[in-house]
Design an enzyme around this catalytic site. Structure first.
Site, PDB file in Angstrom:
ATOM      1  CD  GLU A  52     -12.431   8.421  28.078  1.00 31.09           C
ATOM      2  OE1 GLU A  52     -12.280   7.543  28.969  1.00 31.09           O
ATOM      3  OE2 GLU A  52     -12.206   8.205  26.880  1.00 31.09           O
ATOM      4  CD  GLU A 105      -6.830   8.446  29.322  1.00 28.40           C
ATOM      5  OE1 GLU A 105      -6.224   9.500  29.625  1.00 28.40           O
ATOM      6  OE2 GLU A 105      -8.034   8.297  29.481  1.00 28.40           O
TER       7      GLU A 105
HETATM    8  C1  1HE Z   1      -6.224   4.352  41.814  1.00 27.06           C
HETATM    9  C2  1HE Z   1      -6.392   5.226  40.706  1.00 27.06           C
HETATM   10  C3  1HE Z   1      -6.698   4.639  39.452  1.00 27.06           C
HETATM   11  C4  1HE Z   1      -5.954   6.426  42.434  1.00 27.06           C
HETATM   12  N1  1HE Z   1      -6.795   3.297  39.390  1.00 27.06           N
HETATM   13  N2  1HE Z   1      -6.332   3.037  41.689  1.00 27.06           N
HETATM   14  N3  1HE Z   1      -5.946   7.400  35.744  1.00 27.06           N
HETATM   15  C5  1HE Z   1      -4.751   7.850  36.139  1.00 27.06           C
HETATM   16  O1  1HE Z   1      -3.732   7.544  35.582  1.00 27.06           O
HETATM   17  C6  1HE Z   1      -4.745   8.718  37.380  1.00 27.06           C
HETATM   18  C7  1HE Z   1      -4.091   7.959  38.516  1.00 27.06           C
HETATM   19  N4  1HE Z   1      -4.283   8.602  39.799  1.00 27.06           N
HETATM   20  C8  1HE Z   1      -3.607   9.714  40.194  1.00 27.06           C
HETATM   21  O2  1HE Z   1      -2.855  10.321  39.462  1.00 27.06           O
HETATM   22  C9  1HE Z   1      -3.816  10.179  41.612  1.00 27.06           C
HETATM   23  O3  1HE Z   1      -4.352   9.097  42.353  1.00 27.06           O
HETATM   24  C10 1HE Z   1      -4.787  11.387  41.746  1.00 27.06           C
HETATM   25  C11 1HE Z   1      -4.099  12.635  41.200  1.00 27.06           C
HETATM   26  C12 1HE Z   1      -6.101  11.139  41.047  1.00 27.06           C
HETATM   27  C13 1HE Z   1      -5.118  11.606  43.251  1.00 27.06           C
HETATM   28  O4  1HE Z   1      -3.917  11.700  44.000  1.00 27.06           O
HETATM   29  P1  1HE Z   1      -3.959  11.499  45.572  1.00 27.06           P
HETATM   30  O5  1HE Z   1      -2.598  11.815  46.100  1.00 27.06           O
HETATM   31  O6  1HE Z   1      -5.124  12.224  46.169  1.00 27.06           O
HETATM   32  O7  1HE Z   1      -4.308   9.926  45.803  1.00 27.06           O
HETATM   33  P2  1HE Z   1      -3.323   8.647  45.670  1.00 27.06           P
HETATM   34  O8  1HE Z   1      -2.536   8.490  46.941  1.00 27.06           O
HETATM   35  O9  1HE Z   1      -2.557   8.673  44.394  1.00 27.06           O
HETATM   36  O10 1HE Z   1      -4.377   7.455  45.520  1.00 27.06           O
HETATM   37  C14 1HE Z   1      -5.177   6.997  46.631  1.00 27.06           C
HETATM   38  C15 1HE Z   1      -5.529   5.536  46.362  1.00 27.06           C
HETATM   39  O11 1HE Z   1      -6.338   5.484  45.168  1.00 27.06           O
HETATM   40  C16 1HE Z   1      -4.308   4.696  46.052  1.00 27.06           C
HETATM   41  O12 1HE Z   1      -4.601   3.376  46.495  1.00 27.06           O
HETATM   42  P3  1HE Z   1      -4.033   2.805  47.905  1.00 27.06           P
HETATM   43  O13 1HE Z   1      -4.581   1.415  47.977  1.00 27.06           O
HETATM   44  O14 1HE Z   1      -2.526   2.900  47.792  1.00 27.06           O
HETATM   45  O15 1HE Z   1      -4.573   3.716  48.965  1.00 27.06           O
HETATM   46  C17 1HE Z   1      -4.227   4.690  44.543  1.00 27.06           C
HETATM   47  O16 1HE Z   1      -3.542   3.557  44.034  1.00 27.06           O
HETATM   48  C18 1HE Z   1      -5.701   4.632  44.197  1.00 27.06           C
HETATM   49  N5  1HE Z   1      -5.950   5.140  42.859  1.00 27.06           N
HETATM   50  N6  1HE Z   1      -6.216   6.498  41.134  1.00 27.06           N
HETATM   51  C19 1HE Z   1      -6.610   2.534  40.480  1.00 27.06           C
HETATM   52  N7  1HE Z   1      -6.915   5.377  38.364  1.00 27.06           N
HETATM   53  C20 1HE Z   1     -12.235   3.998  29.608  1.00 27.06           C
HETATM   54  S1  1HE Z   1     -10.594   4.193  29.362  1.00 27.06           S
HETATM   55  C21 1HE Z   1     -10.064   5.398  30.464  1.00 27.06           C
HETATM   56  C22 1HE Z   1      -8.591   5.287  30.622  1.00 27.06           C
HETATM   57  C23 1HE Z   1      -8.109   6.005  31.829  1.00 27.06           C
HETATM   58  O17 1HE Z   1      -8.865   6.568  32.607  1.00 27.06           O
HETATM   59  S2  1HE Z   1      -6.433   5.997  32.061  1.00 27.06           S
HETATM   60  C24 1HE Z   1      -6.152   7.132  33.356  1.00 27.06           C
HETATM   61  C25 1HE Z   1      -6.144   6.452  34.693  1.00 27.06           C
END
Ligand code: 1HE
Length: 270
Positions: free
Chosen positions: A123, A143
Site C-alpha cells: 500500500e 490480509e
Molecule cells: C513482523 C511482521 C509483521 C515480520 N508484523 N512482526 N504482513 C504479513 O502478514 C507479513 C508477515 N511477515 C512475513 O511473512 C515475513 O516476516 C516476511 C516474508 C516479510 C519476511 O520473512 P523473514 O523470514 O525474513 O523474517 P521473519 O523471521 O518472518 O521475521 C523477522 C521478525 O520480524 C520476526 O520477529 P522476531 O521477534 O521473532 O524476530 C517477525 O515476527 C517480525 N515480523 N513481519 C509484526 N507484519 C493498513 S492495513 C495493512 C494490513 C497488512 O499489512 S496485513 C499484512 C501483514
C-alpha cells in the site's frame, strides 16, 4: 552520478524509525526497522507523514527504500490483535491520511523495492509515483489469509495499477507475484538487477527534480484525479491544468530554450 547524502537536520533528524539523508534536490527516506522487516507500527507510519510534511524546500523529489532484506512486511501485526471496530476504522483512516501525504504531497516519490513488498508495504509502494523493483522483489496481500482486509488504501490504489482481477487473486488465493510478473502487470515501472535499485531511483529522482515544478504538480495532482473522472469532466479539468502550467514562466523559458536549440531533443532511453 554521485550524490553526497548527508543526515537530515531539524525535525527530520528526530525520527527514529526512518533514516533520512539529503543530497539536494533529493531526500532519501529509508524505513529503518530491519529486525522486524520494516513492519509498520503506528509510530513508523506517522513518522512517514511527518517526514513528507517537513521536507526542506530545496528537496524536489524523494527516494523511499527499506533497510535490510525486505522493503516492508506490512502492518505490524502485534498492534492489531486487541483493537475494537471503532479503533479499526480510525486506524485505517489514519493510514489513508499518511498515504495521501505521499501521493498528494509536495514532491514526487520514487519507491525502490526489494524482497517482500507485502500488505501495508504494498500500500505504501502503491502511494508512490514511480516504483523501481529489484529482481528480489515480490508482492503479496496476506490480509486475505490473516482474516482481515486491506486498510491502507490498497483497495483504491492496487487495482489502479494491476486491475481488480489480480488483486482479487492475490487476496483470495494468496497469489504472490515475483518481480518479473509485477513489472509485467504494472506494479513497477522499472525492473533492475539486485543492488542497483537505489542508483536507478536516484537517477530518476534527479530527472524528476529537474522538471518545472508546475509540471510535476500537474502530474501528481491532476492526472490521477482526471483518471477518476468522466471523460468530459476530465478533459475540462485538463484544459484548466494545461493553461495554468503553460502560463508559468518556467514553461515559457523551457519552450523558448527548445526553439532556440538550447534544450535536448526527445531521445530513446538506453
Ligand atoms: C513482523 C511482521 C509483521 C515480520 N508484523 N512482526 N504482513 C504479513 O502478514 C507479513 C508477515 N511477515 C512475513 O511473512 C515475513 O516476516 C516476511 C516474508 C516479510 C519476511 O520473512 P523473514 O523470514 O525474513 O523474517 P521473519 O523471521 O518472518 O521475521 C523477522 C521478525 O520480524 C520476526 O520477529 P522476531 O521477534 O521473532 O524476530 C517477525 O515476527 C517480525 N515480523 N513481519 C509484526 N507484519 C493498513 S492495513 C495493512 C494490513 C497488512 O499489512 S496485513 C499484512 C501483514
Amino acid at each position: 552520478m554521485i550524490h553526497n547524502f548527508q543526515a537530515a537536520a531539524g525535525p527530520l533528524a528526530t525520527l527514529d524509525l526512518l533514516s533520512i539523508e539529503i543530497a539536494e534536490p533529493i531526500a532519501h527516506l529509508r524505513l529503518n526497522r530491519p529486525a522486524k522487516r520494516n513492519a509498520i507500527n503506528d509510530s513508523l507510519v506517522l513518522q512517514l507523514q511527518t517526514a513528507m510534511l517537513n521536507l526542506p524546500p530545496a528537496v524536489k523529489a524523494v527516494v523511499l527504500s527499506g533497510a535490510g532484506e525486505h522493503f516492508c512486511a506490512g502492518l505490524d501485526l502485534s498492534e492489531l490483535s486487541e483493537s475494537s471496530v471503532a479503533e479499526g476504522v480510525l486506524h485505517s483512516r489514519m493510514w489513508h491520511s499518511v498515504m495521501d501525504s505521499i501521493q498528494f504531497g509536495r514532491v514526487p516519490v520514487v519507491a525502490v523495492l526489494h524482497g517482500a513488498v507485502v500488505g501495508g508495504g504494498l500500500e505504501i509502494a502503491s502511494s508512490c509515483h514511480i516504483r523501481v523493483a529489484e529482481a528480489s522483489a515480490y508482492y503479496g496481500l496476506p490480509e486475505g489469509q490473516r482474516g482481515i482486509f486491506v486498510g491502507g488504501g490498497g483497495s483504491a490504489r492496487v487495482p489502479r495499477l494491476v486491475g481488480v482481477a489480480t488483486m482479487t487473486d492475490m487476496m483470495l488465493c494468496g497469489r504472490v507475484l515475483d518481480a518479473q510478473e509485477g513489472y509485467q502487470r504494472g506494479f513497477s515501472q522499472y525492473l533492475v538487477a539486485d543492488g542497483t535499485g537505489f542508483a536507478k531511483g536516484c537517477e530518476l529522482a534527479t530527472r524528476i527534480a529537474g522538471n518545472a515544478p508546475l509540471s510535476n504538480f500537474a502530474v501528481m495532482q491532476a492526472l490521477p484525479r482526471i483518471a477518476d473522472l468522466s471523460q468530459s469532466d476530465g478533459l475540462f479539468l485538463e484544459s484548466l491544468m494545461a493553461a495554468i502550467a503553460q502560463g508559468d514562466d518556467a514553461a515559457k523559458e523551457r519552450v523558448r530554450a527548445f526553439l532556440e536549440k538550447r534544450a535536448g531533443k526527445v531521445e530513446k532511453s538506453s
